[in-house]
Design a protein around this motif. Structure first.
Motif, PDB file in Angstrom:
ATOM      1  N   MET A 122       0.846  -1.184   0.000  1.00 56.80           N
ATOM      2  CA  MET A 122       0.000   0.000   0.000  1.00 56.80           C
ATOM      3  C   MET A 122       0.879   1.229   0.000  1.00 56.80           C
ATOM      4  O   MET A 122       1.862   1.299   0.740  1.00 56.80           O
ATOM      5  CB  MET A 122      -0.921   0.001   1.222  1.00 56.80           C
ATOM      6  CG  MET A 122      -1.902   1.155   1.224  1.00 56.80           C
ATOM      7  SD  MET A 122      -3.141   1.043   2.503  1.00 56.80           S
ATOM      8  CE  MET A 122      -4.184  -0.253   1.847  1.00 56.80           C
ATOM      9  N   GLU A 123       0.526   2.197  -0.840  1.00 53.35           N
ATOM     10  CA  GLU A 123       1.247   3.461  -0.930  1.00 53.35           C
ATOM     11  C   GLU A 123       0.287   4.599  -0.654  1.00 53.35           C
ATOM     12  O   GLU A 123      -0.846   4.578  -1.146  1.00 53.35           O
ATOM     13  CB  GLU A 123       1.829   3.634  -2.325  1.00 53.35           C
ATOM     14  CG  GLU A 123       2.770   2.532  -2.747  1.00 53.35           C
ATOM     15  CD  GLU A 123       3.216   2.673  -4.192  1.00 53.35           C
ATOM     16  OE1 GLU A 123       3.209   3.803  -4.733  1.00 53.35           O
ATOM     17  OE2 GLU A 123       3.567   1.654  -4.793  1.00 53.35           O
ATOM     18  N   ARG A 124       0.735   5.592   0.078  1.00 52.87           N
ATOM     19  CA  ARG A 124      -0.072   6.780   0.361  1.00 52.87           C
ATOM     20  C   ARG A 124       0.800   8.001   0.093  1.00 52.87           C
ATOM     21  O   ARG A 124       1.915   8.081   0.589  1.00 52.87           O
ATOM     22  CB  ARG A 124      -0.540   6.776   1.803  1.00 52.87           C
ATOM     23  CG  ARG A 124      -1.337   8.021   2.173  1.00 52.87           C
ATOM     24  CD  ARG A 124      -1.648   8.054   3.678  1.00 52.87           C
ATOM     25  NE  ARG A 124      -2.275   9.298   4.027  1.00 52.87           N
ATOM     26  CZ  ARG A 124      -3.563   9.458   4.290  1.00 52.87           C
ATOM     27  NH1 ARG A 124      -4.366   8.411   4.276  1.00 52.87           N
ATOM     28  NH2 ARG A 124      -4.054  10.627   4.591  1.00 52.87           N
ATOM     29  N   ARG A 125       0.271   8.951  -0.680  1.00 54.17           N
ATOM     30  CA  ARG A 125       1.035  10.170  -0.929  1.00 54.17           C
ATOM     31  C   ARG A 125       0.114  11.379  -1.022  1.00 54.17           C
ATOM     32  O   ARG A 125      -0.989  11.293  -1.544  1.00 54.17           O
ATOM     33  CB  ARG A 125       1.914  10.020  -2.149  1.00 54.17           C
ATOM     34  CG  ARG A 125       1.195   9.831  -3.438  1.00 54.17           C
ATOM     35  CD  ARG A 125       2.188   9.539  -4.583  1.00 54.17           C
ATOM     36  NE  ARG A 125       1.508   9.405  -5.845  1.00 54.17           N
ATOM     37  CZ  ARG A 125       0.855   8.345  -6.262  1.00 54.17           C
ATOM     38  NH1 ARG A 125       0.804   7.265  -5.525  1.00 54.17           N
ATOM     39  NH2 ARG A 125       0.252   8.337  -7.428  1.00 54.17           N
ATOM     40  N   GLN A 126       0.616  12.483  -0.506  1.00 56.43           N
ATOM     41  CA  GLN A 126      -0.058  13.779  -0.626  1.00 56.43           C
ATOM     42  C   GLN A 126       0.270  14.325  -2.005  1.00 56.43           C
ATOM     43  O   GLN A 126       1.436  14.284  -2.422  1.00 56.43           O
ATOM     44  CB  GLN A 126       0.479  14.747   0.425  1.00 56.43           C
ATOM     45  CG  GLN A 126       0.240  14.358   1.854  1.00 56.43           C
ATOM     46  CD  GLN A 126      -1.189  14.674   2.298  1.00 56.43           C
ATOM     47  OE1 GLN A 126      -1.766  13.864   2.962  1.00 56.43           O
ATOM     48  NE2 GLN A 126      -1.730  15.801   1.935  1.00 56.43           N
ATOM     49  N   VAL A 127      -0.712  14.848  -2.689  1.00 53.55           N
ATOM     50  CA  VAL A 127      -0.459  15.385  -4.026  1.00 53.55           C
ATOM     51  C   VAL A 127      -0.989  16.811  -4.181  1.00 53.55           C
ATOM     52  O   VAL A 127      -0.695  17.477  -5.158  1.00 53.55           O
ATOM     53  CB  VAL A 127      -1.040  14.496  -5.145  1.00 53.55           C
ATOM     54  CG1 VAL A 127      -0.325  13.160  -5.150  1.00 53.55           C
ATOM     55  CG2 VAL A 127      -2.526  14.325  -5.007  1.00 53.55           C
ATOM     56  N   GLY A 128      -1.795  17.253  -3.257  1.00 56.53           N
ATOM     57  CA  GLY A 128      -2.365  18.589  -3.418  1.00 56.53           C
ATOM     58  C   GLY A 128      -2.354  19.366  -2.129  1.00 56.53           C
ATOM     59  O   GLY A 128      -1.992  18.937  -1.092  1.00 56.53           O
TER      60      GLY A 128
END
Length: 128
Positions: A122-128
């Motif tokens: 599982m990957e989680r990233r902030q993009v905005g």
């Protein structure tokens, strides 16, 4: 550079439906299966007349939404995969009727970018 990886875009384009969740100002949740498309960094979805939907009323006062696109790559072995997007939605004029444009703030994916057998990464990233 897109907020989605190439693997995520390919996966999203391969799927016919997503679940679209919104909440009323009082926190009452609503979720609905909808068709969608990827448009640059955003996800766009419409319908016959979205102005008569709970989603439309919710977004007018609370633009925060979540969408999920998922499936099973395999039943044996059990291989779930998918993408969850947390972001904001706005209503915009479409070609024939209004539509929702969802701008991601957080993207969570599992078994999309890393397809190594076993426990899905599982990957989680902030993009905005």
């Amino acid at each position: 550079m897109s907020v989605f990886t190439q693997a995520e875009v390919a996966y999203l384009r391969s799927q016919p439906l997503m679940r679209f969740a919104s909440a009323s100002p009082g926190g009452r949740p609503d979720v609905a299966p909808v068709v969608f498309e990827v448009d640059g960094d955003d996800i766009v979805t419409g319908g016959f007349d979205i102005t008569h939907t709970v989603r439309y009323r919710n977004i007018q006062v609370n633009p925060r939404v979540s969408v999920v696109v998922d499936d099973l790559a395999s039943f044996d072995p059990w291989s779930p995969r998918g993408i969850k997007v947390i972001g904001t939605a706005v209503v915009e004029d479409g070609d024939r009727s209004p539509r929702f444009r969802i701008t991601p703030q957080v993207i969570i994916s599992w078994a999309i970018n890393d397809t190594t057998p076993g426990i899905p990464k599982m990957e989680r990233r902030q993009v905005g």
